[in-house]
Design a protein around this motif. Structure first.
Motif, PDB file in Angstrom:
ATOM      1  N   TYR A  34       0.842  -1.198   0.000  1.00  0.00           N
ATOM      2  CA  TYR A  34       0.000   0.000   0.000  1.00  0.00           C
ATOM      3  C   TYR A  34       0.874   1.244   0.000  1.00  0.00           C
ATOM      4  O   TYR A  34       1.924   1.287   0.656  1.00  0.00           O
ATOM      5  CB  TYR A  34      -0.933   0.007   1.212  1.00  0.00           C
ATOM      6  N   GLY A  35       0.434   2.271  -0.709  1.00  0.00           N
ATOM      7  CA  GLY A  35       1.206   3.492  -0.828  1.00  0.00           C
ATOM      8  C   GLY A  35       0.724   4.580   0.104  1.00  0.00           C
ATOM      9  O   GLY A  35      -0.269   4.413   0.837  1.00  0.00           O
ATOM     10  N   PRO A  36       1.399   5.736   0.116  1.00  0.00           N
ATOM     11  CA  PRO A  36       0.982   6.862   0.949  1.00  0.00           C
ATOM     12  C   PRO A  36      -0.456   7.266   0.652  1.00  0.00           C
ATOM     13  O   PRO A  36      -0.874   7.352  -0.503  1.00  0.00           O
ATOM     14  CB  PRO A  36       1.960   7.975   0.550  1.00  0.00           C
ATOM     15  N   GLY A  37      -1.228   7.499   1.706  1.00  0.00           N
ATOM     16  CA  GLY A  37      -2.608   7.937   1.549  1.00  0.00           C
ATOM     17  C   GLY A  37      -3.612   6.809   1.406  1.00  0.00           C
ATOM     18  O   GLY A  37      -4.822   7.057   1.398  1.00  0.00           O
ATOM     19  N   GLU A  38      -3.124   5.552   1.289  1.00  0.00           N
ATOM     20  CA  GLU A  38      -4.020   4.414   1.170  1.00  0.00           C
ATOM     21  C   GLU A  38      -4.234   3.767   2.541  1.00  0.00           C
ATOM     22  O   GLU A  38      -3.282   3.585   3.303  1.00  0.00           O
ATOM     23  CB  GLU A  38      -3.445   3.379   0.202  1.00  0.00           C
ATOM     24  N   VAL A  39      -5.479   3.441   2.832  1.00  0.00           N
ATOM     25  CA  VAL A  39      -5.807   2.807   4.107  1.00  0.00           C
ATOM     26  C   VAL A  39      -5.520   1.311   4.026  1.00  0.00           C
ATOM     27  O   VAL A  39      -5.909   0.642   3.063  1.00  0.00           O
ATOM     28  CB  VAL A  39      -7.291   3.040   4.464  1.00  0.00           C
ATOM     29  N   TRP A  40      -4.850   0.783   5.040  1.00  0.00           N
ATOM     30  CA  TRP A  40      -4.586  -0.648   5.108  1.00  0.00           C
ATOM     31  C   TRP A  40      -5.823  -1.345   5.670  1.00  0.00           C
ATOM     32  O   TRP A  40      -6.209  -1.088   6.822  1.00  0.00           O
ATOM     33  CB  TRP A  40      -3.402  -0.953   6.010  1.00  0.00           C
ATOM     34  N   PRO A  41      -6.450  -2.226   4.918  1.00  0.00           N
ATOM     35  CA  PRO A  41      -7.636  -2.924   5.433  1.00  0.00           C
ATOM     36  C   PRO A  41      -7.284  -3.794   6.633  1.00  0.00           C
ATOM     37  O   PRO A  41      -6.234  -4.447   6.661  1.00  0.00           O
ATOM     38  CB  PRO A  41      -8.090  -3.782   4.245  1.00  0.00           C
ATOM     39  N   VAL A  42      -8.165  -3.800   7.627  1.00  0.00           N
ATOM     40  CA  VAL A  42      -7.883  -4.553   8.851  1.00  0.00           C
ATOM     41  C   VAL A  42      -7.716  -6.039   8.569  1.00  0.00           C
ATOM     42  O   VAL A  42      -6.898  -6.725   9.219  1.00  0.00           O
ATOM     43  CB  VAL A  42      -8.967  -4.281   9.918  1.00  0.00           C
ATOM     44  N   GLN A  43      -8.468  -6.556   7.572  1.00  0.00           N
ATOM     45  CA  GLN A  43      -8.332  -7.990   7.280  1.00  0.00           C
ATOM     46  C   GLN A  43      -6.955  -8.325   6.727  1.00  0.00           C
ATOM     47  O   GLN A  43      -6.404  -9.405   6.985  1.00  0.00           O
ATOM     48  CB  GLN A  43      -9.430  -8.474   6.321  1.00  0.00           C
ATOM     49  N   ASP A  44      -6.367  -7.401   5.952  1.00  0.00           N
ATOM     50  CA  ASP A  44      -5.019  -7.633   5.422  1.00  0.00           C
ATOM     51  C   ASP A  44      -3.972  -7.564   6.538  1.00  0.00           C
ATOM     52  O   ASP A  44      -2.988  -8.318   6.534  1.00  0.00           O
ATOM     53  CB  ASP A  44      -4.696  -6.609   4.338  1.00  0.00           C
ATOM     54  N   ILE A  45      -4.178  -6.647   7.467  1.00  0.00           N
ATOM     55  CA  ILE A  45      -3.265  -6.543   8.619  1.00  0.00           C
ATOM     56  C   ILE A  45      -3.316  -7.825   9.442  1.00  0.00           C
ATOM     57  O   ILE A  45      -2.284  -8.383   9.831  1.00  0.00           O
ATOM     58  CB  ILE A  45      -3.639  -5.324   9.484  1.00  0.00           C
ATOM     59  N   LYS A  46      -4.535  -8.300   9.706  1.00  0.00           N
ATOM     60  CA  LYS A  46      -4.684  -9.516  10.509  1.00  0.00           C
ATOM     61  C   LYS A  46      -4.087 -10.728   9.795  1.00  0.00           C
ATOM     62  O   LYS A  46      -3.493 -11.612  10.439  1.00  0.00           O
ATOM     63  CB  LYS A  46      -6.155  -9.756  10.828  1.00  0.00           C
ATOM     64  N   ALA A  47      -4.219 -10.771   8.481  1.00  0.00           N
ATOM     65  CA  ALA A  47      -3.648 -11.893   7.726  1.00  0.00           C
ATOM     66  C   ALA A  47      -2.131 -11.883   7.813  1.00  0.00           C
ATOM     67  O   ALA A  47      -1.496 -12.941   7.973  1.00  0.00           O
ATOM     68  CB  ALA A  47      -4.108 -11.828   6.272  1.00  0.00           C
ATOM     69  N   ARG A  48      -1.513 -10.702   7.725  1.00  0.00           N
ATOM     70  CA  ARG A  48      -0.054 -10.614   7.835  1.00  0.00           C
ATOM     71  C   ARG A  48       0.389 -10.973   9.253  1.00  0.00           C
ATOM     72  O   ARG A  48       1.408 -11.650   9.436  1.00  0.00           O
ATOM     73  CB  ARG A  48       0.398  -9.196   7.458  1.00  0.00           C
ATOM     74  N   LYS A  49      -0.370 -10.527  10.232  1.00  0.00           N
ATOM     75  CA  LYS A  49      -0.038 -10.846  11.625  1.00  0.00           C
ATOM     76  C   LYS A  49      -0.133 -12.352  11.876  1.00  0.00           C
ATOM     77  O   LYS A  49       0.713 -12.937  12.557  1.00  0.00           O
ATOM     78  CB  LYS A  49      -0.980 -10.088  12.558  1.00  0.00           C
ATOM     79  N   ALA A  50      -1.156 -12.978  11.306  1.00  0.00           N
ATOM     80  CA  ALA A  50      -1.316 -14.429  11.472  1.00  0.00           C
ATOM     81  C   ALA A  50      -0.162 -15.188  10.828  1.00  0.00           C
ATOM     82  O   ALA A  50       0.321 -16.186  11.369  1.00  0.00           O
ATOM     83  CB  ALA A  50      -2.650 -14.875  10.871  1.00  0.00           C
ATOM     84  N   LEU A  51       0.302 -14.703   9.683  1.00  0.00           N
ATOM     85  CA  LEU A  51       1.433 -15.330   9.007  1.00  0.00           C
ATOM     86  C   LEU A  51       2.675 -15.297   9.893  1.00  0.00           C
ATOM     87  O   LEU A  51       3.413 -16.287  10.004  1.00  0.00           O
ATOM     88  CB  LEU A  51       1.694 -14.592   7.689  1.00  0.00           C
TER      89      LEU A  51
END
Length: 392
Positions: A34-51
């Motif tokens: 994701y680039g500057p100004g783009e919101v990171w979706p919570v589901q993508d954050i959780k998926a990376r954290k789970a990994l």
């Protein structure tokens, strides 16, 4: 201190299993897609954290939420971009990632002129060569008024070196400076840089500080409510580039931003390499003065040269008394209540064994492992000495 490791995501040539084998227990990463100004979706954050957690590690620090140039130019008046930054922070907090590193460097992120500088017996290092930078600023980019922003003797030396450079050498220099290094939000073309300099050139040091204070006034109260620790990264290098100010470079700069929002959520990433690239920064004294505000540490060393150049040195070598810095960090951690500062080894040397392997500049596996080993031993001794002295 908790040992962590910078990881650039699933495409990083250093795997999560490699990180575990290095002995680190935590990961420092971001959603680099994701680039500057783009919101990171919570589901993508959780998926990376789970990994990360599936690999037996923890995601301890987000480095970094990209910040648009609009925020640096306008502060809280860049309402859409600030709102997106806050939303990403909220999504990270929902996923349990509550230490966030970010920076406020105008236009360019961290900058080097040479990515493979040979050091006798130590492999290859990242280097910022002041003469080469002046060559690019004055002769390649041709920025108006550039020569006046540099000492006359260095401008003269740069002209001599420039006349001996090939077009290929000049192109390689430009690519090193503006193409974007690991962890940078983006790379630039030459026209992008010219346009960016034009946008930022009206700002003074105090203007940039005011924009940072304005940004902090918006985000720190939200961070407090979320239990998030914000940890601003110092400028790298910690002095003006292309005639543009930088405002997270000195002890007084750090004092200003901490005073702007007096909150436990408003803190620092104590990067010994960035702050150490200024000879007037007393790092052990700064670590002691700002210790309670240090939420994250980047541990590396640099060797300074008289003309302002520097290169990445061994963790316990270089111009910074790393043992004294570590002693200050151990003390501030021990004096806190349930306080553990995540740290990571930073910018390792590229050793011969990895010369033909895929690596990100500054982020070789063995080079960082060597640095971590040196730091681990030093910290263990300092912690034991602190405990023995406290028991007496």
């Amino acid at each position: 201190m908790k040992e962590t490791w910078r990881w650039f995501g699933p495409n990083d040539p250093v795997s999560l299993e490699d990180i575990r084998q290095a002995g680190a227990s935590g990961v420092v990463t971001a959603l680099h897609e994701y680039g500057p100004g783009e919101v990171w979706p919570v589901q993508d954050i959780k998926a990376r954290k789970a990994l990360i957690e599936d690999a037996g590690l923890t995601w301890d620090v987000c480095e970094s939420i990209w910040m648009s140039d609009e925020i640096k130019l306008k502060g809280s008046d860049a309402k859409t971009e600030v709102a997106a930054w806050i939303k990403t922070m909220q999504n990270l907090a929902k996923a349990g990632v509550k230490t966030i590193c970010y920076n406020f460097m105008p236009l360019l992120d961290w900058t080097r002129t040479d990515l493979t500088y040979p050091i006798c017996g130590q492999g290859k290092a990242l280097r910022f060569d002041m003469i080469d930078f002046i060559i690019y600023d004055v002769h390649v980019l041709g920025r108006d008024g550039a020569a006046a922003d540099h000492p006359a003797d260095l401008v003269f030396e740069a002209e001599i070196r420039w006349r001996a450079m090939s077009k290929e050498d000049q192109s390689a220099l430009e690519n090193n400076i503006i193409a974007g290094l690991p962890g940078s939000a983006k790379g630039f073309g030459r026209q992008d840089l010219v346009d960016g300099i034009k946008n930022f050139s009206p700002l003074s040091h105090s203007d940039l500080q005011a924009n940072l204070a304005s940004f902090l006034a918006e985000v720190v109260p939200v961070a407090e409510g979320l239990g998030v620790q914000l940890a601003i990264h110092p400028d790298d290098p910690p002095f003006p580039l292309f005639g543009l100010p930088r405002c997270v470079s000195t002890e007084s700069d750090l004092a200003f931003l901490l005073e702007a929002q007096q909150s436990a959520s408003n803190g620092l990433t104590f990067c010994t390499g960035s702050l150490g690239a200024r000879p007037d920064n007393d790092l052990p004294a700064m670590a002691r003065r700002f210790g309670e505000h240090i939420h994250f540490a980047h541990l590396r060393n640099v060797q300074l040269e008289d003309d302002g150049s520097f290169y990445e040195a061994a963790a316990l070598g270089g111009s910074t008394d790393m043992i004294d810095v570590l002693d200050a960090l151990v003390a501030t951690e021990k004096e806190g209540v349930d306080r553990v500062i995540p740290m990571r080894p930073d910018h390792g040397h590229l050793l011969d064994f990895e010369q033909n392997q895929e690596t990100n500049p500054g982020y070789s596996y063995i080079g960082r492992l060597k640095g971590l080993g040196e730091l681990r031993g030093a910290i263990a001794v300092l912690q034991k000495n602190y405990d023995l002295n406290s028991a007496r």
